[in-house]
Enzyme design. Structure first.
Site, PDB file in Angstrom:
ATOM      1  N   GLU A  21     -54.914   6.997 -43.482  1.00 12.07           N
ATOM      2  CA  GLU A  21     -55.069   7.829 -42.283  1.00 12.07           C
ATOM      3  C   GLU A  21     -53.773   8.537 -41.899  1.00 12.07           C
ATOM      4  O   GLU A  21     -53.782   9.699 -41.480  1.00 12.07           O
ATOM      5  CB  GLU A  21     -55.563   6.969 -41.112  1.00 12.07           C
ATOM      6  N   GLY A  26     -50.681  12.712 -38.681  1.00 12.10           N
ATOM      7  CA  GLY A  26     -50.054  11.652 -37.875  1.00 12.10           C
ATOM      8  C   GLY A  26     -51.031  10.716 -37.205  1.00 12.10           C
ATOM      9  O   GLY A  26     -51.820  10.035 -37.859  1.00 12.10           O
ATOM     10  N   LYS A  97     -51.837  18.090 -47.289  1.00  9.65           N
ATOM     11  CA  LYS A  97     -52.786  17.560 -46.311  1.00  9.65           C
ATOM     12  C   LYS A  97     -54.132  18.275 -46.394  1.00  9.65           C
ATOM     13  O   LYS A  97     -55.197  17.647 -46.269  1.00  9.65           O
ATOM     14  CB  LYS A  97     -52.176  17.677 -44.917  1.00  9.65           C
TER      15      LYS A  97
END
Length: 259
Positions: A21, A26, A97
């Site tokens: 995660e 973040g 990401k």
């Protein structure tokens, strides 16, 4: 983004959990949200602000009128940017990401090499001012969609975001991710994208899931079920684009550019 499928396959074979995660956005539980909360949807598009360093630089340039180099040095002094900021400001970190999010959102194999990447190092205060005059703010966005028969489109680039769009209001070292589902509509997740506290929050949440016995498929489905999607042909897309030219102030220049 580079070895996720190998790690997921190894976890499956060992019957172990593979949680990550904190790898994206973040402290925002966007991976869990996509994998579980939005599971009833076909995700049509996912996009957002995935790098807090770039967002801090762009929003500070907006607020102060200062240029890129000066604000980058400030970000480094504050610890938002690394001594070598290339991964951040050239969009590579956001591309990592985006590749992870696209795999989860579309049930696709991670294909980081297919992400088209353009960073913010060439954005100047003149661009920020002109965007504002046109009713926009500049944000570095990662965008992915998987239109039918068009392959998987993945791109990171500075975009003109309309001032009324939720992403235009995201300032500082904040991340925000938008997912558009066929039933849920637009979902917006926003929060701290980096730092010790938000990262620890994400890691601890993963540990709690493991303690509860929640193993699950890391990318929503078993690795063997992930589809190998062809990269989309960006030439089939129609968009408006902002271009800035530095030219001599003399008659005929605009005609030469148009030609």
């Amino acid at each position: 983004a580079h070895h996720g499928l190998e790690l997921a396959r190894a976890a499956e074979e060992a019957g172990a959990a593979f949680k990550f995660e904190a790898a994206v956005a973040g402290g925002i539980p966007v991976i869990k949200g996509l994998r579980e909360g939005a599971a009833a949807n076909a995700i049509e598009r996912i996009y957002g602000i995935l790098n807090g360093t770039c967002n801090y630089i762009l929003s500070t340039m907006e607020d102060t009128g200062r240029d890129f180099g000066e604000v980058l040095a400030e970000a480094q002094a504050l610890g938002y940017a690394e001594a070598d900021p290339t991964f951040d400001v050239e969009g590579v970190d956001a591309a990592h990401k985006l590749a992870i999010l696209a795999a989860i959102a579309f049930g696709a194999r991670i294909d980081f090499a297919a992400v088209e990447v353009s960073g913010i190092s060439r954005v100047r205060s003149a661009d920020i001012a002109q965007a504002a005059a046109l009713g926009y703010r500049i944000r570095l966005l990662g965008l992915a969609d998987c239109a039918e028969n068009d392959g998987l489109f993945q791109r990171v680039q500075p975009c003109l975001v309309p001032r009324h769009h939720p992403l235009a209001a995201v300032e500082g070292a904040t991340n925000a991710v938008v997912a558009e589902g066929n039933f849920s509509g637009r979902l917006l997740c926003q929060g701290a994208g980096a730092g010790d506290g938000p990262t620890a929050s994400a890691v601890a949440a993963d540990l709690i899931d493991i303690a509860r016995g929640d193993i699950g498929a890391p990318f929503s489905v078993p690795v063997a079920a992930l589809e190998a999607r062809m990269p989309a042909d960006a030439g089939h897309r129609t968009n408006r684009t902002y271009l800035r030219f530095t030219v001599a102030d003399r008659p005929g220049v605009l005609a030469e550019i148009a030609t």
